[in-house]
Design a protein around this motif. Structure first.
Motif, PDB file in Angstrom:
ATOM      1  N   LEU A  69      50.642  24.463  22.530  1.00 55.81           N
ATOM      2  CA  LEU A  69      51.063  25.213  23.721  1.00 55.81           C
ATOM      3  C   LEU A  69      52.346  26.002  23.486  1.00 55.81           C
ATOM      4  CD1 LEU A  69      50.322  22.551  26.495  1.00 55.81           C
ATOM      5  CD2 LEU A  69      49.045  24.648  26.020  1.00 55.81           C
ATOM      6  N   GLY A  70      52.862  25.934  22.274  1.00 54.53           N
ATOM      7  CA  GLY A  70      54.019  26.751  21.934  1.00 54.53           C
ATOM      8  C   GLY A  70      55.353  26.029  21.904  1.00 54.53           C
ATOM      9  N   GLU A  71      55.345  24.711  22.090  1.00 51.85           N
ATOM     10  CA  GLU A  71      56.612  23.974  22.069  1.00 51.85           C
ATOM     11  C   GLU A  71      57.042  23.717  20.627  1.00 51.85           C
ATOM     12  OE1 GLU A  71      58.307  23.599  24.699  1.00 51.85           O
ATOM     13  OE2 GLU A  71      56.703  24.291  26.019  1.00 51.85           O
ATOM     14  N   PRO A  72      58.360  23.754  20.335  1.00 51.79           N
ATOM     15  CA  PRO A  72      58.836  23.475  18.976  1.00 51.79           C
ATOM     16  C   PRO A  72      58.460  22.057  18.544  1.00 51.79           C
ATOM     17  CG  PRO A  72      60.590  24.426  20.340  1.00 51.79           C
ATOM     18  CD  PRO A  72      59.463  24.085  21.270  1.00 51.79           C
ATOM     19  N   TRP A  73      58.068  21.899  17.284  1.00 51.33           N
ATOM     20  CA  TRP A  73      57.624  20.597  16.787  1.00 51.33           C
ATOM     21  C   TRP A  73      58.709  19.546  16.918  1.00 51.33           C
ATOM     22  CZ3 TRP A  73      60.281  18.281  12.841  1.00 51.33           C
ATOM     23  CH2 TRP A  73      61.114  19.106  12.063  1.00 51.33           C
ATOM     24  N   GLY A 104      49.929  26.284  12.342  1.00 50.09           N
ATOM     25  CA  GLY A 104      50.402  27.539  11.762  1.00 50.09           C
ATOM     26  C   GLY A 104      49.353  28.170  10.863  1.00 50.09           C
ATOM     27  N   LEU A 105      48.657  27.355  10.079  1.00 53.79           N
ATOM     28  CA  LEU A 105      47.592  27.864   9.219  1.00 53.79           C
ATOM     29  C   LEU A 105      46.421  28.395  10.035  1.00 53.79           C
ATOM     30  CD1 LEU A 105      47.474  25.199   6.347  1.00 53.79           C
ATOM     31  CD2 LEU A 105      48.170  27.598   6.163  1.00 53.79           C
ATOM     32  N   PHE A 106      46.096  27.703  11.136  1.00 45.71           N
ATOM     33  CA  PHE A 106      45.020  28.165  12.008  1.00 45.71           C
ATOM     34  C   PHE A 106      45.342  29.553  12.558  1.00 45.71           C
ATOM     35  CE2 PHE A 106      42.894  23.992  12.605  1.00 45.71           C
ATOM     36  CZ  PHE A 106      41.585  24.448  12.598  1.00 45.71           C
ATOM     37  N   ARG A 107      46.570  29.764  12.945  1.00 41.07           N
ATOM     38  CA  ARG A 107      46.955  31.049  13.518  1.00 41.07           C
ATOM     39  C   ARG A 107      46.954  32.154  12.467  1.00 41.07           C
ATOM     40  NH1 ARG A 107      51.830  28.350  17.099  1.00 41.07           N
ATOM     41  NH2 ARG A 107      50.548  27.769  18.908  1.00 41.07           N
ATOM     42  N   GLU A 108      47.235  31.769  11.214  1.00 41.65           N
ATOM     43  CA  GLU A 108      47.239  32.743  10.133  1.00 41.65           C
ATOM     44  C   GLU A 108      45.826  33.043   9.654  1.00 41.65           C
ATOM     45  OE1 GLU A 108      48.792  32.972   5.506  1.00 41.65           O
ATOM     46  OE2 GLU A 108      49.889  31.749   6.950  1.00 41.65           O
ATOM     47  N   ASP A 109      45.047  31.976   9.474  1.00 39.36           N
ATOM     48  CA  ASP A 109      43.668  32.119   8.996  1.00 39.36           C
ATOM     49  C   ASP A 109      42.897  30.873   9.407  1.00 39.36           C
ATOM     50  OD1 ASP A 109      41.260  32.260   7.635  1.00 39.36           O
ATOM     51  OD2 ASP A 109      42.149  33.086   5.813  1.00 39.36           O
ATOM     52  N   PRO A 110      41.950  30.980  10.343  1.00 38.81           N
ATOM     53  CA  PRO A 110      41.206  29.808  10.805  1.00 38.81           C
ATOM     54  C   PRO A 110      40.536  29.022   9.680  1.00 38.81           C
ATOM     55  CG  PRO A 110      40.790  31.665  12.243  1.00 38.81           C
ATOM     56  CD  PRO A 110      41.578  32.202  11.081  1.00 38.81           C
TER      57      PRO A 110
END
Length: 230
Positions: free
Chosen positions: A74-78, A192-198
């Protein structure tokens, strides 16, 4: 059971009422401080999101492995969502460690914890390595996702093992910190990887799943060998 309910190892005030007030104020005050900090430092929408996630975290069967990835997604910092779960675990552990007698009187929660206490000795007898490892064993109990290995049950288990309230809470804090930040870092990397390349994200998720399954089987074999030695 009487030894578990004895809280004389933690006394803040000679007056019983004042002592009880302090014991209640510590966990609730820490929880209120967490919410205040989130309210003052995050946007109102983020505050509502985080507060909702923390509420869900308090209600079984939701755990770190669910709440933390959802929060990051949801966009919260880890680091923030991890810090929040650690603080909630600390609040729960403090509440139980300092107010176990009152906790057992809470509807629904009290009977649940009472059953855990009743079966606590049997749980340890089935896993003698936990007691042999002492402090490290309780920390492992918090880190490894046993059924009922949350801050409340872990604190009670520590008391059954003869730990002081301070020592039990310390074990919960260490275990929660390790597990929360490990999950948060892993979830942040995969998302982060999903957002870059599923495709990369799916591959990483698959590797992590295989790693977890492998570690789980190794752990089960190791724990079984320790149980047999016990």
């Amino acid at each position: 059971m009487t030894g578990i309910l004895s809280l004389r190892d933690v006394t803040f005030h000679a007056n019983p009422l004042a002592d009880r007030a302090i014991k209640l104020a510590l966990p609730f005050g820490l929880g209120a401080l967490l919410l205040l900090v989130l309210y003052l430092t995050r946007s109102y929408q983020e505050f509502l999101t985080l507060a909702g996630l923390l509420f869900v975290y308090l209600v079984p069967p939701a755990g770190k492995e669910t709440v933390i990835p959802v929060g990051i997604g949801l966009g919260e910092p880890w680091w923030l969502i991890a810090a929040c779960t650690v603080t909630v675990d600390l609040c729960c552990s403090l509440f139980v460690a300092l107010n176990l007698d009152l906790t057992l009187k809470i509807p629904v929660l009290g009977p649940f914890l009472g059953k855990f206490m009743a079966g606590g000795r049997a749980f340890l007898d089935a896993r003698p390595w936990l007691e042999r490892l002492s402090t490290a064993g309780l920390v492992v109990f918090v880190i490894v996702p046993f059924q009922g290995s949350g801050g409340m049950n872990a604190t009670i288990l520590g008391r059954i093992m003869g730990f002081t309230a301070q020592r039990a809470v310390g074990c919960v804090l260490i275990g929660s910190f390790v597990s929360s930040y490990a999950i948060a870092l892993g979830a942040d990397a995969v998302i982060g990887l999903f957002r870059e390349d599923p495709t990369l994200g799916l591959g990483a998720l698959g590797l992590i799943a295989l790693l977890i399954v492998g570690l789980w089987f190794l752990w089960k074999r190791y724990a079984s060998s320790l149980d047999c030695e016990g």
